[in-house]
Write a protein that holds these residues in place. Structure first.
Motif, PDB file in Angstrom:
ATOM      1  N   TYR A 120       0.984  -1.527   0.240  1.00  0.00           N
ATOM      2  CA  TYR A 120       0.308  -0.136  -0.188  1.00  0.00           C
ATOM      3  C   TYR A 120       0.687   1.361   0.226  1.00  0.00           C
ATOM      4  CZ  TYR A 120      -4.402  -3.278   0.860  1.00  0.00           C
ATOM      5  OH  TYR A 120      -5.087  -4.095   0.187  1.00  0.00           O
ATOM      6  N   ALA A 121       1.478   1.552  -1.362  1.00  0.00           N
ATOM      7  CA  ALA A 121       2.742   2.118  -0.772  1.00  0.00           C
ATOM      8  C   ALA A 121       2.616   2.473  -2.625  1.00  0.00           C
ATOM      9  CB  ALA A 121       3.605   2.049  -0.730  1.00  0.00           C
ATOM     10  N   LEU A 122       2.514   4.543  -2.463  1.00  0.00           N
ATOM     11  CA  LEU A 122       2.185   5.149  -3.792  1.00  0.00           C
ATOM     12  C   LEU A 122       3.406   5.992  -4.353  1.00  0.00           C
ATOM     13  CD1 LEU A 122       1.233   5.657  -6.671  1.00  0.00           C
ATOM     14  CD2 LEU A 122      -0.060   7.703  -4.996  1.00  0.00           C
ATOM     15  N   ASP A 123       4.099   5.549  -5.047  1.00  0.00           N
ATOM     16  CA  ASP A 123       5.792   6.314  -5.824  1.00  0.00           C
ATOM     17  C   ASP A 123       6.715   5.686  -4.989  1.00  0.00           C
ATOM     18  OD1 ASP A 123       3.739   7.995  -6.926  1.00  0.00           O
ATOM     19  OD2 ASP A 123       4.000   9.331  -5.973  1.00  0.00           O
ATOM     20  N   VAL A 124       7.168   4.343  -4.744  1.00  0.00           N
ATOM     21  CA  VAL A 124       8.119   4.124  -4.978  1.00  0.00           C
ATOM     22  C   VAL A 124       9.140   4.247  -5.395  1.00  0.00           C
ATOM     23  CG1 VAL A 124       9.273   2.119  -3.838  1.00  0.00           C
ATOM     24  CG2 VAL A 124       6.937   2.867  -3.284  1.00  0.00           C
ATOM     25  N   THR A 125      10.764   4.097  -5.072  1.00  0.00           N
ATOM     26  CA  THR A 125      11.863   4.269  -5.742  1.00  0.00           C
ATOM     27  C   THR A 125      12.864   3.118  -5.134  1.00  0.00           C
ATOM     28  OG1 THR A 125      11.927   6.111  -6.644  1.00  0.00           O
ATOM     29  CG2 THR A 125      14.341   4.796  -7.217  1.00  0.00           C
ATOM     30  N   ILE A 126      13.006   1.742  -5.011  1.00  0.00           N
ATOM     31  CA  ILE A 126      14.082   1.084  -5.077  1.00  0.00           C
ATOM     32  C   ILE A 126      15.309   0.906  -5.698  1.00  0.00           C
ATOM     33  CG2 ILE A 126      13.662  -1.345  -4.315  1.00  0.00           C
ATOM     34  CD1 ILE A 126      10.836  -1.310  -3.668  1.00  0.00           C
ATOM     35  N   THR A 127      16.428   1.632  -5.094  1.00  0.00           N
ATOM     36  CA  THR A 127      17.426   1.931  -6.377  1.00  0.00           C
ATOM     37  C   THR A 127      18.765   0.922  -5.145  1.00  0.00           C
ATOM     38  OG1 THR A 127      18.873   2.674  -8.165  1.00  0.00           O
ATOM     39  CG2 THR A 127      17.696   4.251  -5.887  1.00  0.00           C
ATOM     40  N   GLY A 128      19.909   0.768  -5.994  1.00  0.00           N
ATOM     41  CA  GLY A 128      21.233   0.637  -5.696  1.00  0.00           C
ATOM     42  C   GLY A 128      20.891  -0.268  -4.423  1.00  0.00           C
ATOM     43  N   ASN A 129      20.104  -1.215  -3.977  1.00  0.00           N
ATOM     44  CA  ASN A 129      20.426  -1.640  -2.812  1.00  0.00           C
ATOM     45  C   ASN A 129      21.477  -3.285  -3.104  1.00  0.00           C
ATOM     46  OD1 ASN A 129      18.329  -0.528  -1.108  1.00  0.00           O
ATOM     47  ND2 ASN A 129      17.601  -0.531  -3.049  1.00  0.00           N
ATOM     48  N   ARG A 130      22.320  -3.248  -1.709  1.00  0.00           N
ATOM     49  CA  ARG A 130      22.657  -4.998  -1.647  1.00  0.00           C
ATOM     50  C   ARG A 130      21.656  -6.023  -1.176  1.00  0.00           C
ATOM     51  NH1 ARG A 130      26.365  -7.570   1.261  1.00  0.00           N
ATOM     52  NH2 ARG A 130      27.520  -9.178   0.503  1.00  0.00           N
ATOM     53  N   VAL A 131      21.121  -6.752  -2.019  1.00  0.00           N
ATOM     54  CA  VAL A 131      20.954  -7.870  -0.601  1.00  0.00           C
ATOM     55  C   VAL A 131      20.073  -8.831  -1.322  1.00  0.00           C
ATOM     56  CG1 VAL A 131      17.502  -8.398  -0.668  1.00  0.00           C
ATOM     57  CG2 VAL A 131      18.152  -6.007  -1.486  1.00  0.00           C
ATOM     58  N   HIS A 132      20.558  -9.729  -0.160  1.00  0.00           N
ATOM     59  CA  HIS A 132      20.967 -11.460   0.266  1.00  0.00           C
ATOM     60  C   HIS A 132      20.245 -11.871   0.769  1.00  0.00           C
ATOM     61  CE1 HIS A 132      24.318 -14.383   0.654  1.00  0.00           C
ATOM     62  NE2 HIS A 132      23.195 -15.033  -0.008  1.00  0.00           N
ATOM     63  N   ASN A 133      18.987 -13.097  -0.131  1.00  0.00           N
ATOM     64  CA  ASN A 133      18.007 -13.795   1.312  1.00  0.00           C
ATOM     65  C   ASN A 133      19.028 -14.804   0.830  1.00  0.00           C
ATOM     66  OD1 ASN A 133      15.582 -14.054   2.265  1.00  0.00           O
ATOM     67  ND2 ASN A 133      15.440 -15.253   0.082  1.00  0.00           N
ATOM     68  N   LYS A 134      18.864 -15.340   2.618  1.00  0.00           N
ATOM     69  CA  LYS A 134      19.074 -16.898   2.803  1.00  0.00           C
ATOM     70  C   LYS A 134      18.081 -17.731   2.596  1.00  0.00           C
ATOM     71  CE  LYS A 134      23.758 -15.817   4.387  1.00  0.00           C
ATOM     72  NZ  LYS A 134      24.832 -15.657   5.693  1.00  0.00           N
ATOM     73  N   ARG A 135      16.818 -17.123   3.384  1.00  0.00           N
ATOM     74  CA  ARG A 135      15.772 -18.235   3.833  1.00  0.00           C
ATOM     75  C   ARG A 135      15.194 -18.251   3.257  1.00  0.00           C
ATOM     76  NH1 ARG A 135      14.481 -14.864   9.171  1.00  0.00           N
ATOM     77  NH2 ARG A 135      15.949 -14.153   9.174  1.00  0.00           N
ATOM     78  N   GLU A 136      13.598 -19.171   2.961  1.00  0.00           N
ATOM     79  CA  GLU A 136      12.475 -19.330   2.611  1.00  0.00           C
ATOM     80  C   GLU A 136      11.780 -17.626   2.144  1.00  0.00           C
ATOM     81  OE1 GLU A 136      10.534 -22.013   3.509  1.00  0.00           O
ATOM     82  OE2 GLU A 136      11.878 -23.411   3.750  1.00  0.00           O
ATOM     83  N   SER A 137      12.463 -17.377   1.338  1.00  0.00           N
ATOM     84  CA  SER A 137      11.322 -15.730   1.040  1.00  0.00           C
ATOM     85  C   SER A 137      11.889 -15.004  -0.430  1.00  0.00           C
ATOM     86  CB  SER A 137      11.388 -14.847   1.708  1.00  0.00           C
ATOM     87  OG  SER A 137      10.515 -13.600   1.817  1.00  0.00           O
ATOM     88  N   THR A 138      12.054 -13.659  -0.968  1.00  0.00           N
ATOM     89  CA  THR A 138      11.999 -13.051  -1.877  1.00  0.00           C
ATOM     90  C   THR A 138      13.782 -12.067  -0.682  1.00  0.00           C
ATOM     91  OG1 THR A 138      10.134 -11.155  -1.430  1.00  0.00           O
ATOM     92  CG2 THR A 138      10.181 -14.138  -2.926  1.00  0.00           C
ATOM     93  N   CYS A 139      13.788 -11.030  -2.296  1.00  0.00           N
ATOM     94  CA  CYS A 139      14.891 -10.110  -2.070  1.00  0.00           C
ATOM     95  C   CYS A 139      13.996  -9.415  -1.658  1.00  0.00           C
ATOM     96  CB  CYS A 139      15.821 -10.596  -2.900  1.00  0.00           C
ATOM     97  SG  CYS A 139      16.945 -11.699  -2.762  1.00  0.00           S
TER      98      CYS A 139
END
Length: 493
Positions: free
Chosen positions: A335-354
């Motif tokens: 439930y968000a409007l006008d979202v920018t997700i950029t330049g992040n370093r994400v490592h997911n080790k579990r049963e989910s998503t980055c």
């Protein structure tokens, strides 16, 4: 990755209308406590031996500082431990300092209090104040207290404060009730910096305007607690979120913090406006690394049912340059409007998503992130489609989402509905796109352009007389095998 807890968050610092505040102008702490502008808690009977109950003496010093004309600052002798057993508060304090000088307020044998109503140091209706170099520690955790709370705070600084093991919120800038959406907040222009919060239910919580949460360390160490040893996290937990930006907040910056091992999310935000989350390191949280949850129910009671069309949104969210490791779902947007997700370093080790762009989110851009997804059964980047539940309820999906130029290491790079714009590198010199690529100018490539759905060229007109062949276009099938060449003429009339 839909959020599943609301009731306790709405009361994150809670309590009835508060009283009091104290802080300082930069540089004021350099004055000697014996100067006319200072009052020492020792001068009002505080022993600072860690045994004597100093609650009343410290309150007397605060009262005297406020009553002075002009108001004076309050100092603690360096390194001393002052046992306290209840709340100390001040209301209407301005242009002064509370200088801890490394002293500790040790909450020991605390008086009974209704859950999260009392606060060790509560400061309300304050202006141009600084609180610095003070430790607040709950030594026996027999009662539920907040650590430090500022309400109706204007142009204040919280610097170098440590809050350890209190059973509710460590540091709060919280107005109760919060400002209505779009209205100015009572707390405005507050800096929280260089602070440490450990072992609390909530780390740092705010709902003001122009609040900067910069360079702090929040750690709950949930995985090493007795609670974790008993089994999975439960709603009755003593450990929730690291940094909370709550409903009504506007122009809040969360920058350069380290947040580790929280019982729920590392950085959790509600229906806020103009939020920047940048340069933080969030690791080992039981739930999300960074979660933006703009649903209206956070402004209502836990039992309210709000129609989908009436739910609020978080507006104007930027999440950039963060490092997120080993959280259950590292970035989650609802439930968000006008979202920018950029330049992040994400490592997911579990049963989910980055990265998950979840229900009710519109106009979101996910660009230039590095995602490493260990779970082979889930996509690294996930965009929610519209969903119809067995009872016929329609759960909204997302609108106007763009995923582009992310560096993804995963069995499944992304999952998204067909109306999502997706442009991803798929090899050393290849780019894949889902949907239609349109250009009013030129599209140039030194490699192959593969169009499995066909290649269309606009502005066509009938013609019968080709000129001279000057170029040729090689045509490939969907697997990149050559199908031959198409001539390009210098003129067709």
């Amino acid at each position: 990755m839909v959020n599943r807890r609301h009731a306790l968050r709405a009361a994150v610092v809670g309590g009835a209308a508060a009283a009091g505040a104290a802080v300082m102008a930069p540089g004021a702490a350099q004055a000697a406590p014996g100067d006319d502008g200072w009052i020492s808690v020792v001068d009002h009977g505080a022993a600072g031996d860690g045994i004597t109950d100093d609650t009343a003496a410290i309150q007397a010093a605060l009262n005297a500082a406020k009553a002075a004309v002009p108001q004076k600052s309050v100092s603690f002798p360096a390194g001393r431990v002052f046992r306290v057993t209840g709340e100390m508060s001040l209301n209407g304090y301005a242009n002064a300092t509370i200088a801890g000088n490394g002293a500790t307020l040790a909450l020991t044998g605390a008086r009974p209090t209704e859950s999260h109503i009392s606060t060790v140091l509560r400061l309300t209706d304050v202006r141009e104040l600084t609180i610095e170099d003070l430790t607040i520690r709950d030594t026996d955790r027999t009662q539920v207290y907040n650590g430090l709370l500022l309400a109706k705070a204007q142009r204040c600084v919280i610097r170098g404060v440590r809050v350890i093991d209190v059973r509710f919120t460590g540091i709060s800038v919280f107005d109760n009730p919060p400002a209505p959406v779009g209205a100015p907040a009572a707390s405005d222009d507050v800096l929280i910096t260089g602070c440490v919060v450990e072992g609390t239910r909530q780390g740092i919580s705010v709902n003001g305007r122009d609040v900067r949460i910069v360079g702090n360390h929040v750690a709950m160490d949930w995985w090493s607690t007795d609670e974790a040893a008993r089994g999975p996290w439960q709603p009755a937990s003593d450990y929730y979120d690291g940094i909370n930006v709550l409903a009504g907040s506007d122009r809040v910056v969360v920058s350069g913090n380290t947040v580790t091992d929280c019982g729920q999310s590392g950085v959790y935000t509600q229906s806020v406006r103009n939020l920047v989350v940048t340069g933080n390191t969030v690791t080992g949280c039981v739930l999300r690394g960074i979660e933006v949850d703009g649903q209206r129910k956070h402004l209502e009671s836990a039992d309210d049912v709000v129609a989908e069309k009436d739910k609020l949104r978080a507006y104007g969210v930027t999440i950039t340059g963060n490092t997120l490791l080993d959280n259950l779902g590292n970035i989650n947007i609802l439930y968000a409007l006008d979202v920018t997700i950029t330049g992040n370093r994400v490592h997911n080790k579990r049963e989910s998503t980055c990265i998950a762009i979840n229900q009710g989110t519109e106009h979101a851009v996910v660009v230039g992130n590095h995602c490493r997804q260990d779970d082979p059964n889930r996509a690294a980047i996930w965009v929610k489609p519209v969903e119809t539940l067995p009872d016929g309820t329609v759960v909204p999906g997302t609108k106007h989402v763009t995923i582009a130029w992310n560096d993804v290491e995963a069995a499944y790079d992304w999952y998204a509905p067909a109306d999502t714009v997706v442009m991803q590198r798929t090899g050393d010199a290849e780019i894949s796109a889902v949907g239609t690529i349109r250009a009013t100018g030129a599209i140039r490539s030194t490699g192959k352009m593969l169009a499995a759905g066909g290649l269309g060229v606009g502005n066509s007109a009938s013609a019968s007389r080709p000129g001279t062949v000057v170029r040729k276009i090689e045509v490939f099938d969907a697997e990149g095998r050559s199908l031959g060449f198409v001539p390009v003429y210098n003129a067709i009339t």
